[in-house]
Design a protein around this motif. Structure first.
Motif, PDB file in Angstrom:
ATOM      1  N   GLU A  66       2.230  -1.718  -6.420  1.00 47.91           N
ATOM      2  CA  GLU A  66       1.233  -3.010  -6.164  1.00 47.91           C
ATOM      3  C   GLU A  66       1.307  -3.792  -5.127  1.00 47.91           C
ATOM      4  O   GLU A  66       0.203  -3.858  -4.394  1.00 47.91           O
ATOM      5  CB  GLU A  66       1.348  -3.812  -7.548  1.00 47.91           C
ATOM      6  N   ASP A  67       2.598  -3.901  -4.720  1.00 43.89           N
ATOM      7  CA  ASP A  67       2.837  -4.276  -3.459  1.00 43.89           C
ATOM      8  C   ASP A  67       3.277  -3.347  -2.123  1.00 43.89           C
ATOM      9  O   ASP A  67       4.500  -3.309  -2.228  1.00 43.89           O
ATOM     10  CB  ASP A  67       3.717  -5.586  -3.543  1.00 43.89           C
ATOM     11  N   SER A  68       2.210  -2.893  -1.819  1.00 45.48           N
ATOM     12  CA  SER A  68       2.633  -1.816  -0.631  1.00 45.48           C
ATOM     13  C   SER A  68       3.162  -2.433   0.593  1.00 45.48           C
ATOM     14  O   SER A  68       3.800  -1.699   1.219  1.00 45.48           O
ATOM     15  CB  SER A  68       1.468  -1.011  -0.301  1.00 45.48           C
ATOM     16  N   LYS A  69       3.092  -3.637   1.015  1.00 48.82           N
ATOM     17  CA  LYS A  69       3.638  -4.457   2.138  1.00 48.82           C
ATOM     18  C   LYS A  69       5.134  -4.417   2.052  1.00 48.82           C
ATOM     19  O   LYS A  69       5.948  -3.996   2.576  1.00 48.82           O
ATOM     20  CB  LYS A  69       3.071  -5.551   2.536  1.00 48.82           C
ATOM     21  N   ALA A  70       5.664  -4.747   0.614  1.00 45.36           N
ATOM     22  CA  ALA A  70       6.965  -5.002   0.665  1.00 45.36           C
ATOM     23  C   ALA A  70       7.832  -3.612   0.419  1.00 45.36           C
ATOM     24  O   ALA A  70       8.790  -3.159   0.856  1.00 45.36           O
ATOM     25  CB  ALA A  70       7.388  -5.677  -0.940  1.00 45.36           C
ATOM     26  N   GLN A  71       6.987  -2.438  -0.131  1.00 46.80           N
ATOM     27  CA  GLN A  71       7.430  -1.064  -0.153  1.00 46.80           C
ATOM     28  C   GLN A  71       7.752  -0.693   1.224  1.00 46.80           C
ATOM     29  O   GLN A  71       8.792   0.139   1.442  1.00 46.80           O
ATOM     30  CB  GLN A  71       6.470  -0.202  -0.949  1.00 46.80           C
ATOM     31  N   THR A  72       6.792  -0.628   2.097  1.00 47.68           N
ATOM     32  CA  THR A  72       6.962  -0.296   3.236  1.00 47.68           C
ATOM     33  C   THR A  72       7.991  -0.945   4.006  1.00 47.68           C
ATOM     34  O   THR A  72       8.888  -0.229   4.962  1.00 47.68           O
ATOM     35  CB  THR A  72       5.472  -0.598   4.130  1.00 47.68           C
ATOM     36  N   ILE A  73       8.229  -2.282   3.923  1.00 46.46           N
ATOM     37  CA  ILE A  73       9.308  -3.025   4.504  1.00 46.46           C
ATOM     38  C   ILE A  73      10.653  -2.387   4.030  1.00 46.46           C
ATOM     39  O   ILE A  73      11.620  -2.062   4.999  1.00 46.46           O
ATOM     40  CB  ILE A  73       9.319  -4.365   4.316  1.00 46.46           C
ATOM     41  N   ASN A  74      10.660  -2.107   2.788  1.00 50.45           N
ATOM     42  CA  ASN A  74      11.972  -1.598   2.166  1.00 50.45           C
ATOM     43  C   ASN A  74      12.246  -0.144   2.817  1.00 50.45           C
ATOM     44  O   ASN A  74      13.300   0.187   3.081  1.00 50.45           O
ATOM     45  CB  ASN A  74      11.938  -1.645   0.849  1.00 50.45           C
ATOM     46  N   ILE A  75      11.343   0.437   3.012  1.00 50.37           N
ATOM     47  CA  ILE A  75      11.412   1.911   3.421  1.00 50.37           C
ATOM     48  C   ILE A  75      11.839   1.899   4.864  1.00 50.37           C
ATOM     49  O   ILE A  75      12.783   2.636   5.172  1.00 50.37           O
ATOM     50  CB  ILE A  75      10.321   2.682   3.525  1.00 50.37           C
ATOM     51  N   LEU A  76      11.229   1.218   5.401  1.00 49.96           N
ATOM     52  CA  LEU A  76      11.867   1.031   6.956  1.00 49.96           C
ATOM     53  C   LEU A  76      13.007   0.503   7.156  1.00 49.96           C
ATOM     54  O   LEU A  76      13.957   0.910   8.049  1.00 49.96           O
ATOM     55  CB  LEU A  76      10.624  -0.074   7.774  1.00 49.96           C
ATOM     56  N   TYR A  77      13.321  -0.396   6.410  1.00 46.00           N
ATOM     57  CA  TYR A  77      14.796  -1.064   6.308  1.00 46.00           C
ATOM     58  C   TYR A  77      15.695   0.204   5.964  1.00 46.00           C
ATOM     59  O   TYR A  77      16.911   0.167   6.526  1.00 46.00           O
ATOM     60  CB  TYR A  77      14.881  -2.090   5.366  1.00 46.00           C
ATOM     61  N   GLY A  78      15.529   1.002   4.926  1.00 50.95           N
ATOM     62  CA  GLY A  78      16.370   2.184   4.440  1.00 50.95           C
ATOM     63  C   GLY A  78      16.484   2.930   5.682  1.00 50.95           C
ATOM     64  O   GLY A  78      17.585   3.511   6.091  1.00 50.95           O
ATOM     65  N   ILE A  79      15.415   3.371   6.450  1.00 49.33           N
ATOM     66  CA  ILE A  79      15.543   4.194   7.759  1.00 49.33           C
ATOM     67  C   ILE A  79      16.255   3.601   8.635  1.00 49.33           C
ATOM     68  O   ILE A  79      17.151   4.363   9.195  1.00 49.33           O
ATOM     69  CB  ILE A  79      13.804   4.402   8.005  1.00 49.33           C
ATOM     70  N   PHE A  80      16.118   2.582   8.982  1.00 53.56           N
ATOM     71  CA  PHE A  80      16.885   1.638   9.922  1.00 53.56           C
ATOM     72  C   PHE A  80      18.547   1.732   9.556  1.00 53.56           C
ATOM     73  O   PHE A  80      19.251   2.180  10.476  1.00 53.56           O
ATOM     74  CB  PHE A  80      16.451   0.130   9.966  1.00 53.56           C
TER      75      PHE A  80
END
Length: 97
Positions: A66-80
């Motif tokens: 539902e909150d795709s912005k938070a998921q995107t931030i979490n994915i980018l943080y994991g990649i980082f």
């Protein structure tokens, strides 16, 4: 109950089978081809990235949020974190610092 808990989990089975296909493709490239070492590494790395994306969408329900912005931030943080860990490990193993 939501729609994800009903019936047979066909998308998960499809994702699992596709993950197996990608794994065996990497195994075949590594063991049965006469490509150069660099080509094999690039092909296996590409298959690994494809498999990671597949698993994010099929098993981690990245597309269902539902909150795709938070998921995107979490994915980018994991990649980082993964890049920093790998780069730091290579640095320490190469230079001993």
């Amino acid at each position: 109950m939501d729609n994800h808990s009903k019936g047979f989990p066909m998308t998960q089975v499809f994702g699992f089978v596709l993950s197996l296909v990608l794994t065996f493709a990497a195994l075949f490239v590594a063991l049965k081809t006469s490509l150069s070492f660099n080509a094999i590494i690039w092909i296996i790395g590409t298959l690994a990235v494809i498999q990671a994306a597949l698993q994010l969408f099929m098993f981690m329900h990245l597309k269902d949020g539902e909150d795709s912005k938070a998921q995107t931030i979490n994915i980018l943080y994991g990649i980082f974190i993964a890049v920093v860990t790998v780069a730091g490990s290579i640095w320490v193993m190469s230079f001993g610092m």
